[in-house]
Motif scaffolding. Sequence first.
Motif, PDB file in Angstrom:
ATOM      1  N   PHE A 156     -28.108 -14.548 -32.247  1.00 50.17           N
ATOM      2  CA  PHE A 156     -27.260 -15.500 -31.539  1.00 50.17           C
ATOM      3  C   PHE A 156     -26.039 -15.854 -32.371  1.00 50.17           C
ATOM      4  O   PHE A 156     -24.922 -15.956 -31.848  1.00 50.17           O
ATOM      5  CB  PHE A 156     -28.056 -16.766 -31.206  1.00 50.17           C
ATOM      6  CG  PHE A 156     -29.099 -16.579 -30.153  1.00 50.17           C
ATOM      7  CD1 PHE A 156     -28.791 -16.792 -28.820  1.00 50.17           C
ATOM      8  CD2 PHE A 156     -30.386 -16.180 -30.484  1.00 50.17           C
ATOM      9  CE1 PHE A 156     -29.745 -16.612 -27.833  1.00 50.17           C
ATOM     10  CE2 PHE A 156     -31.346 -16.000 -29.512  1.00 50.17           C
ATOM     11  CZ  PHE A 156     -31.020 -16.214 -28.172  1.00 50.17           C
ATOM     12  N   LEU A 157     -26.243 -16.038 -33.661  1.00 48.00           N
ATOM     13  CA  LEU A 157     -25.126 -16.340 -34.555  1.00 48.00           C
ATOM     14  C   LEU A 157     -24.185 -15.153 -34.676  1.00 48.00           C
ATOM     15  O   LEU A 157     -22.959 -15.303 -34.605  1.00 48.00           O
ATOM     16  CB  LEU A 157     -25.660 -16.743 -35.927  1.00 48.00           C
ATOM     17  CG  LEU A 157     -24.609 -16.960 -37.018  1.00 48.00           C
ATOM     18  CD1 LEU A 157     -23.844 -18.242 -36.766  1.00 48.00           C
ATOM     19  CD2 LEU A 157     -25.245 -16.995 -38.394  1.00 48.00           C
ATOM     20  N   SER A 160     -22.047 -14.673 -31.503  1.00 48.74           N
ATOM     21  CA  SER A 160     -21.033 -15.721 -31.372  1.00 48.74           C
ATOM     22  C   SER A 160     -19.886 -15.513 -32.354  1.00 48.74           C
ATOM     23  O   SER A 160     -18.705 -15.591 -31.979  1.00 48.74           O
ATOM     24  CB  SER A 160     -21.675 -17.091 -31.581  1.00 48.74           C
ATOM     25  OG  SER A 160     -20.706 -18.114 -31.517  1.00 48.74           O
ATOM     26  N   GLY A 163     -17.772 -12.331 -31.508  1.00 49.84           N
ATOM     27  CA  GLY A 163     -16.855 -12.583 -30.407  1.00 49.84           C
ATOM     28  C   GLY A 163     -15.659 -13.412 -30.823  1.00 49.84           C
ATOM     29  O   GLY A 163     -14.524 -13.154 -30.389  1.00 49.84           O
ATOM     30  N   THR A 164     -15.878 -14.404 -31.683  1.00 48.47           N
ATOM     31  CA  THR A 164     -14.767 -15.220 -32.170  1.00 48.47           C
ATOM     32  C   THR A 164     -13.828 -14.402 -33.051  1.00 48.47           C
ATOM     33  O   THR A 164     -12.603 -14.556 -32.989  1.00 48.47           O
ATOM     34  CB  THR A 164     -15.314 -16.422 -32.957  1.00 48.47           C
ATOM     35  OG1 THR A 164     -16.250 -17.133 -32.153  1.00 48.47           O
ATOM     36  CG2 THR A 164     -14.185 -17.358 -33.354  1.00 48.47           C
ATOM     37  N   GLY A 198     -16.465 -20.962 -33.775  1.00 46.74           N
ATOM     38  CA  GLY A 198     -17.439 -19.957 -33.371  1.00 46.74           C
ATOM     39  C   GLY A 198     -18.652 -19.945 -34.282  1.00 46.74           C
ATOM     40  O   GLY A 198     -19.789 -19.755 -33.819  1.00 46.74           O
ATOM     41  N   ALA A 201     -20.733 -23.025 -33.323  1.00 49.72           N
ATOM     42  CA  ALA A 201     -21.449 -22.814 -32.068  1.00 49.72           C
ATOM     43  C   ALA A 201     -22.618 -21.854 -32.252  1.00 49.72           C
ATOM     44  O   ALA A 201     -23.727 -22.091 -31.754  1.00 49.72           O
ATOM     45  CB  ALA A 201     -20.487 -22.282 -31.007  1.00 49.72           C
ATOM     46  N   GLY A 202     -22.381 -20.763 -32.990  1.00 47.00           N
ATOM     47  CA  GLY A 202     -23.458 -19.813 -33.237  1.00 47.00           C
ATOM     48  C   GLY A 202     -24.574 -20.421 -34.065  1.00 47.00           C
ATOM     49  O   GLY A 202     -25.759 -20.138 -33.831  1.00 47.00           O
ATOM     50  N   LEU A 205     -26.697 -22.652 -31.778  1.00 47.38           N
ATOM     51  CA  LEU A 205     -27.551 -21.829 -30.924  1.00 47.38           C
ATOM     52  C   LEU A 205     -28.706 -21.222 -31.722  1.00 47.38           C
ATOM     53  O   LEU A 205     -29.855 -21.178 -31.250  1.00 47.38           O
ATOM     54  CB  LEU A 205     -26.719 -20.723 -30.273  1.00 47.38           C
ATOM     55  CG  LEU A 205     -25.757 -21.151 -29.162  1.00 47.38           C
ATOM     56  CD1 LEU A 205     -24.915 -19.964 -28.716  1.00 47.38           C
ATOM     57  CD2 LEU A 205     -26.516 -21.742 -27.985  1.00 47.38           C
ATOM     58  N   TRP A 268     -17.681 -27.649 -28.887  1.00 45.83           N
ATOM     59  CA  TRP A 268     -17.234 -26.284 -29.152  1.00 45.83           C
ATOM     60  C   TRP A 268     -17.076 -25.412 -27.920  1.00 45.83           C
ATOM     61  O   TRP A 268     -16.441 -24.380 -27.991  1.00 45.83           O
ATOM     62  CB  TRP A 268     -18.221 -25.592 -30.108  1.00 45.83           C
ATOM     63  CG  TRP A 268     -18.328 -26.320 -31.399  1.00 45.83           C
ATOM     64  CD1 TRP A 268     -17.323 -26.604 -32.262  1.00 45.83           C
ATOM     65  CD2 TRP A 268     -19.500 -26.868 -31.967  1.00 45.83           C
ATOM     66  NE1 TRP A 268     -17.802 -27.296 -33.331  1.00 45.83           N
ATOM     67  CE2 TRP A 268     -19.141 -27.474 -33.186  1.00 45.83           C
ATOM     68  CE3 TRP A 268     -20.847 -26.899 -31.582  1.00 45.83           C
ATOM     69  CZ2 TRP A 268     -20.041 -28.101 -34.007  1.00 45.83           C
ATOM     70  CZ3 TRP A 268     -21.750 -27.523 -32.408  1.00 45.83           C
ATOM     71  CH2 TRP A 268     -21.346 -28.127 -33.602  1.00 45.83           C
ATOM     72  N   MET A 269     -17.691 -25.806 -26.782  1.00 50.75           N
ATOM     73  CA  MET A 269     -17.642 -24.911 -25.629  1.00 50.75           C
ATOM     74  C   MET A 269     -16.825 -25.483 -24.482  1.00 50.75           C
ATOM     75  O   MET A 269     -16.710 -24.846 -23.449  1.00 50.75           O
ATOM     76  CB  MET A 269     -19.067 -24.622 -25.146  1.00 50.75           C
ATOM     77  CG  MET A 269     -19.893 -23.852 -26.156  1.00 50.75           C
ATOM     78  SD  MET A 269     -21.479 -23.310 -25.519  1.00 50.75           S
ATOM     79  CE  MET A 269     -20.944 -22.079 -24.325  1.00 50.75           C
TER      80      MET A 269
END
Length: 272
Positions: A156-157, A160, A163-164, A198, A201-202, A205, A268-269
């Motif tokens: 998950f990290l 994220s 993608g960032t 990012g 957020a990761g 999660l 963050w989202m």
Amino acid sequence: MESRPRRDRPGRRGRTVPVPLLVPALAGLAFLLLPLIALLVRAPWRSLPEQLTSAEVWEALRLSLVCATAATGLSLVVGVPLAWLLARTRFPGRGFVRALVTLPLVLPPVVGGVALLLAFGRNGVIGQWLDSWFGITLPFTTTGVVLAETFVAMPFLVISVEGTLRAADPRYEEAATTLGASRFTAFRRVTLPLIAPGIAAGAVLAWARALGEFGATITFAGNFPGRTQTMPLAVYLALQNDPAAAIALSLVLLAVSIAVLAALRDRWMTAS
């Protein structure tokens, strides 16, 4: 004067939801919410304080928080460089490596626990050398819980952060290197501040996923109170003997999950 025809703004269009889409959408929403509502309705609210003040509950909660935080920290140490490698470099088999990184997302957690046993058990590929050379035994220990949670949470990290990184402009890093900064200095002083949201957020999660891990943990680390029994394992054990206690423990995990998702969305989202 002739009045000009009024044009609808793009944002005003499409507000009427077609019935063929509305009905299954509401059915899906009900399917997701009804189990949570049932949990709240059947919760033993009168005995809830007594259920939550037991020493076993607080020990399981403490162990869950400690292990989830340690797993998140380990994921940050190795996951952020791995995400940078996948996003910023080209090498043969990069797509295959990315598939392997995301494999724990779809792999059954019990299978992940078995794989961890085969790798880090006393007779495992790596575990036998750890045991014979250093006397380190990982299965059925608190460290084993951290490893199991890291295995299922780190993807998950990585996803994220990767993608960032792909969305961030690499020209800032290139400008830093042209000014004399090394690649690592450019990563530390330029890239990390750019991708900090990012990463955060990761990390959230990954922490939430580690907190709720069950299958890999019970397979690789077992279910020993005070040592490897996290909250999900305590819920499973209580469900067999005391359903009221299982509901109370589930409410704690539900509250923590809602708090994590609310913080993630607000900070963050949420699009500016």
